[in-house]
Structures are given as C-alpha cells and as structure tokens.
Design a protein around this motif. Structure first.
Motif, PDB file in Angstrom:
ATOM      1  N   VAL A 161       0.829  -1.207   0.000  1.00 16.66           N
ATOM      2  CA  VAL A 161       0.000   0.000   0.000  1.00 16.66           C
ATOM      3  C   VAL A 161       0.861   1.254   0.000  1.00 16.66           C
ATOM      4  O   VAL A 161       0.600   2.214  -0.750  1.00 16.66           O
ATOM      5  N   VAL A 162       1.908   1.268   0.809  1.00 17.61           N
ATOM      6  CA  VAL A 162       2.800   2.422   0.849  1.00 17.61           C
ATOM      7  C   VAL A 162       3.495   2.596  -0.503  1.00 17.61           C
ATOM      8  O   VAL A 162       3.623   3.725  -1.009  1.00 17.61           O
ATOM      9  N   SER A 163       3.930   1.496  -1.100  1.00 21.70           N
ATOM     10  CA  SER A 163       4.585   1.574  -2.405  1.00 21.70           C
ATOM     11  C   SER A 163       3.660   2.181  -3.447  1.00 21.70           C
ATOM     12  O   SER A 163       4.068   3.052  -4.232  1.00 21.70           O
ATOM     13  N   PHE A 164       2.412   1.723  -3.461  1.00 20.62           N
ATOM     14  CA  PHE A 164       1.454   2.255  -4.427  1.00 20.62           C
ATOM     15  C   PHE A 164       1.213   3.741  -4.189  1.00 20.62           C
ATOM     16  O   PHE A 164       1.121   4.530  -5.140  1.00 20.62           O
ATOM     17  N   THR A 165       1.114   4.137  -2.933  1.00 23.75           N
ATOM     18  CA  THR A 165       0.876   5.545  -2.610  1.00 23.75           C
ATOM     19  C   THR A 165       2.037   6.421  -3.081  1.00 23.75           C
ATOM     20  O   THR A 165       1.835   7.492  -3.675  1.00 23.75           O
ATOM     21  N   VAL A 166       3.252   5.968  -2.831  1.00 29.49           N
ATOM     22  CA  VAL A 166       4.423   6.724  -3.268  1.00 29.49           C
ATOM     23  C   VAL A 166       4.462   6.819  -4.789  1.00 29.49           C
ATOM     24  O   VAL A 166       4.748   7.887  -5.361  1.00 29.49           O
ATOM     25  N   LEU A 167       4.161   5.720  -5.459  1.00 30.95           N
ATOM     26  CA  LEU A 167       4.154   5.725  -6.926  1.00 30.95           C
ATOM     27  C   LEU A 167       3.108   6.695  -7.468  1.00 30.95           C
ATOM     28  O   LEU A 167       3.348   7.403  -8.456  1.00 30.95           O
ATOM     29  N   ALA A 168       1.942   6.722  -6.826  1.00 30.41           N
ATOM     30  CA  ALA A 168       0.868   7.605  -7.289  1.00 30.41           C
ATOM     31  C   ALA A 168       1.284   9.073  -7.235  1.00 30.41           C
ATOM     32  O   ALA A 168       0.884   9.882  -8.087  1.00 30.41           O
ATOM     33  N   VAL A 169       2.119   9.407  -6.263  1.00 32.17           N
ATOM     34  CA  VAL A 169       2.544  10.800  -6.088  1.00 32.17           C
ATOM     35  C   VAL A 169       3.765  11.126  -6.941  1.00 32.17           C
ATOM     36  O   VAL A 169       3.837  12.190  -7.578  1.00 32.17           O
ATOM     37  N   ALA A 170       4.728  10.216  -6.982  1.00 32.61           N
ATOM     38  CA  ALA A 170       6.037  10.546  -7.560  1.00 32.61           C
ATOM     39  C   ALA A 170       6.284   9.971  -8.955  1.00 32.61           C
ATOM     40  O   ALA A 170       7.273  10.326  -9.590  1.00 32.61           O
ATOM     41  N   TRP A 171       5.437   9.084  -9.431  1.00 32.28           N
ATOM     42  CA  TRP A 171       5.713   8.386 -10.710  1.00 32.28           C
ATOM     43  C   TRP A 171       4.523   8.619 -11.630  1.00 32.28           C
ATOM     44  O   TRP A 171       3.618   7.821 -11.705  1.00 32.28           O
ATOM     45  N   ARG A 172       4.537   9.738 -12.366  1.00 30.18           N
ATOM     46  CA  ARG A 172       3.374  10.124 -13.162  1.00 30.18           C
ATOM     47  C   ARG A 172       3.607  10.012 -14.670  1.00 30.18           C
ATOM     48  O   ARG A 172       2.704  10.304 -15.444  1.00 30.18           O
ATOM     49  N   GLU A 173       4.818   9.640 -15.063  1.00 28.04           N
ATOM     50  CA  GLU A 173       5.136   9.449 -16.474  1.00 28.04           C
ATOM     51  C   GLU A 173       5.810   8.093 -16.649  1.00 28.04           C
ATOM     52  O   GLU A 173       6.590   7.670 -15.786  1.00 28.04           O
TER      53      GLU A 173
END
Length: 444
Positions: A36-48
C-alpha cells in the motif's frame, strides 16, 4: 557418500511454521503495508512512464558484447549442455531406480529450481544450453534446412499456451502424481518432452521452442529480471524493471504465470493440516482432489489477474481483452519471490546432495566428478530466523517490484483518468496474493 533425506525430495525443503519463527500476522501485515505504501508513493512521484524497450539500457563494454555474441561461447555452452544432458541421461537409463539416483535431483532441483538463479545471473540461460534446441540445430544442419526454420510458420494465436500446458504437466508430475520419485515415470515424461520439442521444432522451427518449451519459456521470463538485455542485437545493461518491461505480451502469457504462481501456492497448501485432513477422509485416491486443487490454484491466479486487469477503462488503441497479457509481466517478480521463499532450503541443501550423487551416477561407489566425499552444509536450516526473514523479504520485494512494473505499464496504456483508479483492482489482487501466499507459507 552422503545419503538423501527421503522426505526432502517430496517436501521441497520447506519446513513450514518451524522454519519461520516469526509471527505470521506480523509478516502478513507488514507485507500488505509495504504494498500500500509503495502504491501511494508511486501515485505521487511516478506520473510518467519511464521504461521503453527501444531506448532503455546502456551498451555493455565492447569486450563483453563480443564475448557474449561470439560463436565460440555459444558452441562451448551447447557442448557443455549436451555433455551434461548425456551424462544425466546415462544415469536415468542405466542407473538404479532409487532416490539417490542423481537423475531425480537434477530434474527436480538443478533444472527446475536452478534455472531461476541461473537466469537471474546470466539471462536466458536455458536457451543457451537446451539439449532440445541443440539437437534441433544439429538436425537442421545435417538436413540442410536454414537454421531456425520449420515447415510452417508458428501460429501466433497459440502464443505461450503450449508452454503453459507443458509447465502444468511438470508440476502435476512433481506435486500430484504419487510416483513422482520413481525413475520410470520421470524418464517417460522427459522422453515425451524431448520428442514433442523435436517434432515441434521440425514443423515450426525454433520459434516453437521459444514459445512451447516450458523450461525455455520459464527461464526467458525470469531472465527479464536480470540486468542483461539486447537492443538492436547489441548487449545492453538495464535495470531489472526496465528489462521486465520488454516482455512481449502474447496469448498464453497469463496461463504461464498462472501455472507458475498457482502451483507454488498449491505446493504449500497441499501440506497444510486442513487439506491433509480432508483428503485423508476421502475414500478416493488423493490424485483426484490434488489435481482439482492444482487446476483451481493455477486457474484461480489466471482468473484473478484477468478480472483485475480488465476492470478499468481503456483507450481505443488497447482492446480490453489484451490487458491481462499486457500486465502479466508484473507477476514475474512475484513468482520469483515465492520461488525463493518456497524452494530456498530445498535448492541449497538438496542441490548439494545432488552434486554429491552426480559423482556416482550408477550407484556403484564411483567418484567420476570428485564430489562423492563432500558433505552437505545445513547452515540455512540451522539459522531459522535468518531463513524466515529472507523468505518474507523475498515475497515482499517480489510484490513491490510487481506493483512498480504494473504502475509504469498502466500509465503507458490507460487513459489519464484511469491511471490510478484503473490500478486499484490489480492492487487489491496483489494484496490478496501477498496475504494468501504468506499465510500458506506459514501454514504448511
């Protein structure tokens, strides 16, 4: 010569709860939180999207590229692979029908489990040493047929489905068939496998081996988590995630990952007290319920992945039915994580035993390889806490890498409004895989 622990070859070295001296609830909760934390971080920092097979990776050193591409190395690997195949085949045909025949350890340990670390370290290792591919190439050379060419083009619609069936037949033999450690049935399986591969490659060329050989397909998928790749024929060094993104989505890929992941989960489940109590209470042979359970686990993984990936919006360029195979690459690191967790002890300890046995292929007291007097090192079994942490970390890391791979693919394929919401069903599926897999690992 050291003697084999008979129970280990059927139990695959997984010691169950005694092997994992940490609270199962803590391990499962921590793993789910990591996802869950990994997905949350990806949602914020990995947009391309960050991975592109046409541009990812940097060229390997020129000398290494020349070595890896040299015909001399290719021939040497084929000769070594064929020599080892003939050596083990002699043990299978002329050796005694006993558990210490090295043919069994080679088949179940060195081949099935060992191709994972070999492929992670060296890339598509099995393709380079495959006896089926070597024999097919020799036949083509003798008959004058252009190398790799068959009588017909391999049907694209078949994709990896033949490999999925081959993998299922292997895991059925290993996990369900009650005489899986008898020499006769294993020899018959290997003879059938080799015959099918040779006939298929004669009809459809070496493309058949790349799509239908269960071991080559398995090795090639795992190799996508190595740092070695090819771009325009040249050797490149990539991050494992960038390499993973280069897996081609073909029909049957979901079936392959379903069998690989589902069978590993079933292997833990079949040793659980609940399942043992149920099958022992039945009047029928255990082979029937075990077969149905293996089908359910393999098909269940494929079904969950299919539903989770199709439950989103798509662009006009991407058919919804193509999504499961397009996202199936994200399950490969999960499979590798569970292979490490499930087979680590088995591979290290029984692998040593097999190396000892290989020196005496005919059980006559020979020492052809000079390994007969070696002793098995049981360091892993003697350090259960280290082993437990390693297994749990392997499962968690595999799922985190899978989440990252799926996230990058989703950003690349899905319309902007579904970049995050479209991943939620797959995240839920991965959480379920994590919790269920760890539960089975502890419960076995």
């Amino acid at each position: 010569m050291g003697q084999v622990d008979v129970g280990r070859i059927s139990a695959h070295g997984l010691g169950g709860a005694k092997d994992l001296p940490i609270p199962s609830e803590l391990a499962i909760a921590g793993a789910v939180a990591a996802l869950v934390v990994s997905f949350t971080v990806l949602a914020v920092a990995w947009r391309e999207p960050r991975y592109d097979a046409a541009t990812s990776g940097r060229p390997a050193p020129a000398w290494l590229d020349r070595l890896a591409s040299s015909r001399g190395l290719a021939v040497a690997l084929r000769v070594l692979g064929m020599a080892f195949f003939l050596y083990v085949a002699a043990a299978a045909v002329l050796g005694k029908d006993t558990l210490i025949n090295p043919f069994l350890g080679t088949f179940y340990v060195i081949l099935w489990v060992g191709l994972v670390p070999a492929s992670l370290l060296f890339g598509p290792f099995f393709k380079a040493v495959s006896p089926a591919r070597t024999i097919s190439m020799l036949f083509a050379k003798v008959s004058g047929v252009p190398e790799g060419q068959g009588l017909y083009a391999y049907p694209a619609r078949l994709g990896y489905w033949p490999a999925a069936l081959g993998l299922f037949s292997f895991v059925w033999l290993e996990l369900v068939y009650p005489h899986s450690t008898d020499l006769g049935p294993v020899r018959l399986w290997c003879a059938a496998y080799l015959g099918i591969m040779l006939i298929g490659s004669a009809v459809w060329g070496t493309t058949f081996l790349a799509r239908a050989d269960p071991f080559e397909v398995y090795s090639s998928l795992v190799a996508k988590l190595s740092v070695w790749g090819r771009r325009d024929g040249a050797l490149v060094v990539r991050s494992p995630l960038a390499n993973l993104d280069t897996i081609a989505a073909r029909p049957g890929l979901v079936g392959v990952v379903g069998v690989l992941f589902g069978s590993t989960a079933f292997d833990s489940f079949r040793e659980s007290s609940e399942w043992l109590g149920l099958v022992q209470s039945m009047s029928m042979s255990r082979i029937v319920p075990d077969t149905l359970a293996l089908v359910a686990f393999s098909g269940g993984v494929a079904l969950v992945l299919t539903v989770a990936t199709m439950a989103t919006g798509v662009t006009s360029d991407t058919p919804r039915r193509a999504l499961p195979d397009l996202f199936a690459h994200s399950v490969v690191p999960i499979i590798v994580g569970y292979i490490v967790a499930h087979y680590l002890t088995f591979f290290v300890e029984y692998g040593q035993q097999t190396l000892i046995q290989l020196s005496d292929p005919f059980t006559r007291g020979d020492d052809y390889l000079g390994t007969a007097d070696l002793q098995v090192n049981y360091w892993l079994s003697l350090h259960p806490t280290f082993l437990a942490v390693t297994k749990v970390l392997a499962v968690v890391l595999g799922h985190v890498v899978g989440v990252v791979a799926a996230h990058d693919r989703a950003i690349k394929l899905l319309p902007p409004r579904h970049h995050l919401t479209g991943q939620l069903p797959l995240l839920v599926a991965m959480v379920g895989f994590t919790a269920g897999g760890l539960y089975l690992l502890f419960a076995a």
